[in-house]
Design an enzyme around this catalytic site. Structure first.
Site, PDB file in Angstrom:
ATOM      1  N   ARG A   1       0.853  -1.195   0.000  1.00 52.67           N
ATOM      2  CA  ARG A   1       0.000   0.000   0.000  1.00 52.67           C
ATOM      3  C   ARG A   1       0.882   1.235   0.000  1.00 52.67           C
ATOM      4  O   ARG A   1       0.961   1.963   0.985  1.00 52.67           O
ATOM      5  CB  ARG A   1      -0.920  -0.045   1.213  1.00 52.67           C
ATOM      6  CG  ARG A   1      -2.345  -0.403   0.938  1.00 52.67           C
ATOM      7  CD  ARG A   1      -2.613  -1.829   0.611  1.00 52.67           C
ATOM      8  NE  ARG A   1      -3.895  -1.991  -0.076  1.00 52.67           N
ATOM      9  CZ  ARG A   1      -5.067  -2.103   0.539  1.00 52.67           C
ATOM     10  NH1 ARG A   1      -5.139  -2.085   1.835  1.00 52.67           N
ATOM     11  NH2 ARG A   1      -6.175  -2.252  -0.149  1.00 52.67           N
TER      12      ARG A   1
ATOM     13  N   GLN B   1      -0.532   2.448  -6.076  1.00 53.78           N
ATOM     14  CA  GLN B   1      -1.987   2.608  -5.944  1.00 53.78           C
ATOM     15  C   GLN B   1      -2.734   2.175  -7.209  1.00 53.78           C
ATOM     16  O   GLN B   1      -3.775   1.544  -7.128  1.00 53.78           O
ATOM     17  CB  GLN B   1      -2.327   4.062  -5.625  1.00 53.78           C
ATOM     18  CG  GLN B   1      -2.483   4.267  -4.131  1.00 53.78           C
ATOM     19  CD  GLN B   1      -2.720   5.715  -3.754  1.00 53.78           C
ATOM     20  OE1 GLN B   1      -2.725   6.601  -4.595  1.00 53.78           O
ATOM     21  NE2 GLN B   1      -2.902   5.946  -2.479  1.00 53.78           N
TER      22      GLN B   1
ATOM     23  N   ASP C   1      -3.340  -1.647  -7.437  1.00 58.44           N
ATOM     24  CA  ASP C   1      -3.854  -2.276  -6.223  1.00 58.44           C
ATOM     25  C   ASP C   1      -5.244  -2.883  -6.450  1.00 58.44           C
ATOM     26  O   ASP C   1      -6.252  -2.180  -6.404  1.00 58.44           O
ATOM     27  CB  ASP C   1      -3.891  -1.197  -5.132  1.00 58.44           C
ATOM     28  CG  ASP C   1      -4.303  -1.734  -3.787  1.00 58.44           C
ATOM     29  OD1 ASP C   1      -4.672  -2.919  -3.698  1.00 58.44           O
ATOM     30  OD2 ASP C   1      -4.264  -0.964  -2.821  1.00 58.44           O
TER      31      ASP C   1
ATOM     32  N   SER D   1      -7.909  -2.519  -3.548  1.00 55.94           N
ATOM     33  CA  SER D   1      -8.624  -1.235  -3.486  1.00 55.94           C
ATOM     34  C   SER D   1      -9.689  -1.146  -4.569  1.00 55.94           C
ATOM     35  O   SER D   1     -10.833  -0.781  -4.284  1.00 55.94           O
ATOM     36  CB  SER D   1      -7.663  -0.063  -3.670  1.00 55.94           C
ATOM     37  OG  SER D   1      -6.845   0.059  -2.559  1.00 55.94           O
TER      38      SER D   1
ATOM     39  N   TYR E   1      -3.158  -1.073   8.127  1.00 54.25           N
ATOM     40  CA  TYR E   1      -4.191  -2.055   8.414  1.00 54.25           C
ATOM     41  C   TYR E   1      -4.504  -2.073   9.907  1.00 54.25           C
ATOM     42  O   TYR E   1      -3.745  -1.545  10.725  1.00 54.25           O
ATOM     43  CB  TYR E   1      -3.723  -3.456   8.011  1.00 54.25           C
ATOM     44  CG  TYR E   1      -3.679  -3.675   6.528  1.00 54.25           C
ATOM     45  CD1 TYR E   1      -4.853  -3.808   5.792  1.00 54.25           C
ATOM     46  CD2 TYR E   1      -2.473  -3.771   5.850  1.00 54.25           C
ATOM     47  CE1 TYR E   1      -4.823  -4.028   4.429  1.00 54.25           C
ATOM     48  CE2 TYR E   1      -2.424  -3.987   4.480  1.00 54.25           C
ATOM     49  CZ  TYR E   1      -3.609  -4.120   3.773  1.00 54.25           C
ATOM     50  OH  TYR E   1      -3.578  -4.336   2.426  1.00 54.25           O
TER      51      TYR E   1
HETATM   52  P1  NAD Z   1      -9.342  -3.933   5.177  1.00 48.99           P
HETATM   53  O1  NAD Z   1     -10.156  -4.445   4.042  1.00 48.99           O
HETATM   54  O2  NAD Z   1      -8.129  -4.672   5.595  1.00 48.99           O
HETATM   55  O3  NAD Z   1     -10.278  -3.774   6.474  1.00 48.99           O
HETATM   56  C1  NAD Z   1     -11.463  -3.016   6.419  1.00 48.99           C
HETATM   57  C2  NAD Z   1     -11.575  -2.095   7.602  1.00 48.99           C
HETATM   58  O4  NAD Z   1     -11.928  -2.853   8.761  1.00 48.99           O
HETATM   59  C3  NAD Z   1     -10.282  -1.346   7.983  1.00 48.99           C
HETATM   60  O5  NAD Z   1     -10.534   0.035   8.014  1.00 48.99           O
HETATM   61  C4  NAD Z   1      -9.944  -1.900   9.371  1.00 48.99           C
HETATM   62  O6  NAD Z   1      -9.327  -0.923  10.189  1.00 48.99           O
HETATM   63  C5  NAD Z   1     -11.309  -2.267   9.887  1.00 48.99           C
HETATM   64  N1  NAD Z   1     -11.317  -3.196  11.005  1.00 48.99           N
HETATM   65  C6  NAD Z   1     -10.512  -4.264  11.242  1.00 48.99           C
HETATM   66  N2  NAD Z   1     -10.837  -4.855  12.403  1.00 48.99           N
HETATM   67  C7  NAD Z   1     -11.888  -4.155  12.925  1.00 48.99           C
HETATM   68  C8  NAD Z   1     -12.676  -4.289  14.095  1.00 48.99           C
HETATM   69  N3  NAD Z   1     -12.452  -5.247  14.991  1.00 48.99           N
HETATM   70  N4  NAD Z   1     -13.670  -3.385  14.306  1.00 48.99           N
HETATM   71  C9  NAD Z   1     -13.917  -2.400  13.413  1.00 48.99           C
HETATM   72  N5  NAD Z   1     -13.211  -2.222  12.288  1.00 48.99           N
HETATM   73  C10 NAD Z   1     -12.200  -3.091  12.039  1.00 48.99           C
HETATM   74  O7  NAD Z   1      -8.949  -2.418   4.891  1.00 48.99           O
HETATM   75  P2  NAD Z   1      -8.542  -1.747   3.511  1.00 48.99           P
HETATM   76  O8  NAD Z   1      -9.756  -1.273   2.825  1.00 48.99           O
HETATM   77  O9  NAD Z   1      -7.661  -2.660   2.763  1.00 48.99           O
HETATM   78  O10 NAD Z   1      -7.740  -0.480   4.016  1.00 48.99           O
HETATM   79  C11 NAD Z   1      -6.682  -0.611   4.949  1.00 48.99           C
HETATM   80  C12 NAD Z   1      -5.849   0.671   4.959  1.00 48.99           C
HETATM   81  O11 NAD Z   1      -5.041   0.768   3.791  1.00 48.99           O
HETATM   82  C13 NAD Z   1      -6.644   1.953   4.991  1.00 48.99           C
HETATM   83  O12 NAD Z   1      -5.943   2.843   5.823  1.00 48.99           O
HETATM   84  C14 NAD Z   1      -6.611   2.444   3.580  1.00 48.99           C
HETATM   85  O13 NAD Z   1      -6.827   3.829   3.482  1.00 48.99           O
HETATM   86  C15 NAD Z   1      -5.211   2.064   3.236  1.00 48.99           C
HETATM   87  N6  NAD Z   1      -4.979   1.959   1.792  1.00 48.99           N
HETATM   88  C16 NAD Z   1      -3.831   2.528   1.268  1.00 48.99           C
HETATM   89  C17 NAD Z   1      -3.579   2.410  -0.100  1.00 48.99           C
HETATM   90  C18 NAD Z   1      -2.327   2.993  -0.702  1.00 48.99           C
HETATM   91  O14 NAD Z   1      -1.740   3.873  -0.130  1.00 48.99           O
HETATM   92  N7  NAD Z   1      -1.894   2.479  -1.835  1.00 48.99           N
HETATM   93  C19 NAD Z   1      -4.459   1.724  -0.915  1.00 48.99           C
HETATM   94  C20 NAD Z   1      -5.605   1.164  -0.344  1.00 48.99           C
HETATM   95  C21 NAD Z   1      -5.847   1.282   1.016  1.00 48.99           C
END
Ligand code: NAD
Length: 370
Positions: free
Chosen positions: A121, A126, A129, A132, A226
């Protein structure tokens, strides 16, 4: 350089790993693209569109024969890959923790497995990905599916026959899918609240017009943006918060995942029993073990008058758009590393080491060590 794209074989998979747009772009790089007959059908792409874009259409065996790179949405069974060049790359999603045996088998077969879901990430990755791009569509579709299941309207409506009140939507887990779920529910006119264990999401929820609902002092940020797994005490604090909030909700969308582990349990049967009859819960994590007690993939389960649902493969329900974005992610990945001199991609260390599962007959990814 021959690139092969097979028809996806999984029963719940309607996506395809290349579209006419990406075939054309790969052709412009100097690659020859072979597509298995009918590979795009379930994503509304006829063979003729691939041919027009410069691809060759054929049987699975002809498609894979002497391929340098095989692209897939889900990694193909090894039996389909006989005939690919020794050391050929297979760029697809592998579910490496859930299907570890397959990774070992790829290593033994001498193939280089590149797990697209392990893309780091980082800013420059991006556009490559797939997690995403697919989660974004999944968050949207979850709200639409829940709205369809719900026997009431989402927006407030003031009519001559009286007022219909706005639905209350609660989104649990505010990653990519959760943010899109909040935005979609808002657009449909619902009153939206959301929760997460990463405190930085409070601002993101507010910026989309939602209300952040957080257990006091609860933070469980893990590596790479994460979430980390909650301690017993944290789980209890979260359960208390959910219990006090969920009874007033009409729709709950759960999206919480922890990389490499089963999805955390967020909603118990006792909490479901406090919800109003006719409420709907969409469990986006149902294929990873589920956030909701009693959820079953691809079924609508009724418990205490509440409808609990979730798809085993949500992006596949928007196969045309999901394929367009997935295949662009794959193209962006190959294009970023394309070496014009040799006419093939060469990975750098940061991304190569993150996504490469197997090489030279061995499992090489540090996340799979042990
Ligand atoms: P994910 O699919 O791994 O999880 C979904 C959400 O569930 C997350 O926000 C996580 O914090 C939440 N979660 C986990 N356990 C929980 C609990 N017990 N109770 C409530 N919520 C809970 O997440 P994702 O969509 O893959 O995103 C993870 C992070 O990566 C985010 O900060 C996102 O902004 C970031 N991201 C960065 C990039 C990049 O920079 N290239 C790309 C995509 C996502």
């Amino acid at each position: 350089m021959k690139i092969a794209v097979l028809k996806e074989r999984a029963g719940n998979e309607a996506r395809v790993a290349a579209t006419p747009e990406t075939v054309k772009k790969l052709g412009a790089l100097g690659a020859q693209v072979f597509i298995e007959q009918g590979a795009g059908e379930t994503a509304s792409i006829p063979d003729s569109a691939y041919v027009e874009a410069g691809a060759e259409i054929g049987s699975a065996a002809k498609t894979v024969a002497d391929a340098d790179i095989v692209m897939g949405v889900q990694a193909p069974d090894l039996a389909l890959l006989k005939g690919a060049k020794p050391g050929a790359w297979v760029a697809a999603t592998f579910n490496p923790f859930g299907q570890r045996q397959r990774v070992d088998d790829y290593a033994k077969a001498g193939l280089e497995a590149l797990a697209m879901e392990f893309m780091p990430r980082i800013t420059r990755a991006q556009s490559m990905d797939v997690l995403s791009s697919q989660s974004n569509l999944a968050g949207y579709k979850a709200v639409l599916a829940a709205a369809d299941q719900y026997g009431r309207a989402f927006p407030m409506m003031m009519t001559a026959a009286g007022t219909v009140s706005a639905a209350r939507v609660f989104v649990m887990g505010v990653g990519v899918a959760g943010l899109q779920a909040i935005a979609t529910a808002k657009r449909l006119g619902a009153q939206v609240s959301a929760t997460d264990v990463r405190p930085e999401t409070a601002e993101q929820i507010a910026s989309l017009g939602g209300k952040a609902v957080f257990a006091e002092g609860l933070t469980a940020s893990g590596e790479g943006g994460y979430a980390a797994e909650l301690t017993g005490e944290q789980k209890a604090a979260q359960a208390e918060l959910v219990s006090s909030h969920i009874a007033k909700q009409d729709i709950v969308i759960t999206t919480a995942l922890i990389p490499g582990r089963a999805a955390p349990r967020l909603v118990s049967d006792a909490q479901i029993a406090t919800m109003k009859p006719g409420s709907v819960i969409f469990d986006l994590a149902v294929a990873q073990g589920g956030n909701v007690e009693g959820s079953v993939a691809d079924k609508v389960v009724e418990k205490h008058g509440v409808h609990i649902m979730g798809y085993s493969n949500t992006p596949s329900h928007l196969a045309a758009d999901a394929s367009a974005l997935f295949s662009r992610n794959l193209f962006n990945f190959l294009n970023a590393f394309w070496d014009t001199e040799t006419g093939r991609p060469v990975l750098d260390e940061e991304i190569g080491d993150a996504i490469r599962l197997t090489q030279g007959g061995k499992v090489v990814n540090p996340r799979l060590a042990g």
